[in-house]
Design an enzyme around this catalytic site. Sequence first.
Site, PDB file in Angstrom:
ATOM      1  CG  HIS A 103      -1.662  -1.263   1.417  1.00  0.00           C
ATOM      2  ND1 HIS A 103      -2.615  -1.703   0.535  1.00  0.00           N
ATOM      3  CD2 HIS A 103      -1.575  -2.215   2.382  1.00  0.00           C
ATOM      4  CE1 HIS A 103      -3.100  -2.866   0.953  1.00  0.00           C
ATOM      5  NE2 HIS A 103      -2.477  -3.197   2.069  1.00  0.00           N
ATOM      6  CD  GLU A 120      -2.909  -4.078   5.811  1.00  0.00           C
ATOM      7  OE1 GLU A 120      -4.101  -4.395   5.837  1.00  0.00           O
ATOM      8  OE2 GLU A 120      -2.175  -4.267   4.821  1.00  0.00           O
ATOM      9  CG  HIS A 178       1.208  -6.902   3.108  1.00  0.00           C
ATOM     10  ND1 HIS A 178       1.460  -5.601   2.695  1.00  0.00           N
ATOM     11  CD2 HIS A 178      -0.145  -7.032   3.091  1.00  0.00           C
ATOM     12  CE1 HIS A 178       0.316  -4.994   2.453  1.00  0.00           C
ATOM     13  NE2 HIS A 178      -0.667  -5.835   2.682  1.00  0.00           N
ATOM     14  NE  ARG A 198      -5.031  -8.344  -6.811  1.00  0.00           N
ATOM     15  CZ  ARG A 198      -6.050  -7.678  -7.349  1.00  0.00           C
ATOM     16  NH1 ARG A 198      -6.019  -7.300  -8.602  1.00  0.00           N
ATOM     17  NH2 ARG A 198      -7.114  -7.406  -6.633  1.00  0.00           N
TER      18      ARG A 198
END
Length: 322
Positions: A103, A120, A178, A198
């Site tokens: 991200h 996150e 990740h 992605r």
Amino acid sequence: MKIHPLKFNPILKERLWGGTKLKDVLGKPIENDITGESWELSAVEGDVSVVANGDLQGTSLQKLINEYPEELLGKSVFERFGNEFPILIKFIDAKQDLSIQLHPNDELAKKRHNSFGKTEMWYIMDADKGAELIVGFNKDVSKEEYAKSIEDDTLLELLNYETVKEGDTFFINTGKIHAIGAGVLLAEIQQTSDITYRVFDFNRKDKDGNLRELHTELALDAVDYEKKDDFKVKYSVEKDTVNQMVACPYFNTNFLELTEDLELDITTRDSFTIYMCVGGSATVENDFGSAKINKGETVLIPANSNFIKLISSGAKLLEVTI
């Protein structure tokens, strides 16, 4: 405004990689065998949570924020984020490996997408034997080496794999590559953002036979190429008290394991409080009412509460504030 503890209807998401643990382990009302996410608390446009309990049942989270911003969010949170709810709370069930992704940070996300970035954290609730996460690289990698691995389909050789068990917790800052591996059920706390780059999807095809979109070029300037050991969260598990897990600019998360009732004075807490129940059950009270949460349920306590009482003889809770 007297706002009681708020539970919300889960927003269930079918995913190519999803399974049935959200129903089998957490009791969610899913109707298929590829449900990957339960959005517990969201003000993302098109996916806004709706109150499921009490006098405010049927009211959307966004309507409450618009009408009672400081009472619900807290003055400092409202001054910082306005009417945008700053975090997104989920449970995720990965029957298959998720795509490998990352991200962008706030600066890049604002410039490219007029959005927040996405920091996150994950708390592992259940994991099949040998289940893994991918977090970061296994060595320092140059931009050129990374780009070549994408081209040559050898990215997996550069990645760091972590075998996981219940209670393991990971902090995923922006830029860190990740993926959640097959067999993992987890609680996720993140900035309100759906911006994901992605970079590899195991060459899988969707139900229509198409490969999913990759964001190869966008990712090149967003990746943190350095090998780091900053992702595994070490925290105390002392019972019947608040144990700090993560403190970052976007959210603070604590762990509580209760064997008896616990009352917290929050008169100086200028933030809403969220509890995610990751084990057992508890009744959560504030000045204006109460709500019971079982494993897999979430409750929001408004900022204008003076106290929170947690009534339980056996619960594991994640406490989230700003």
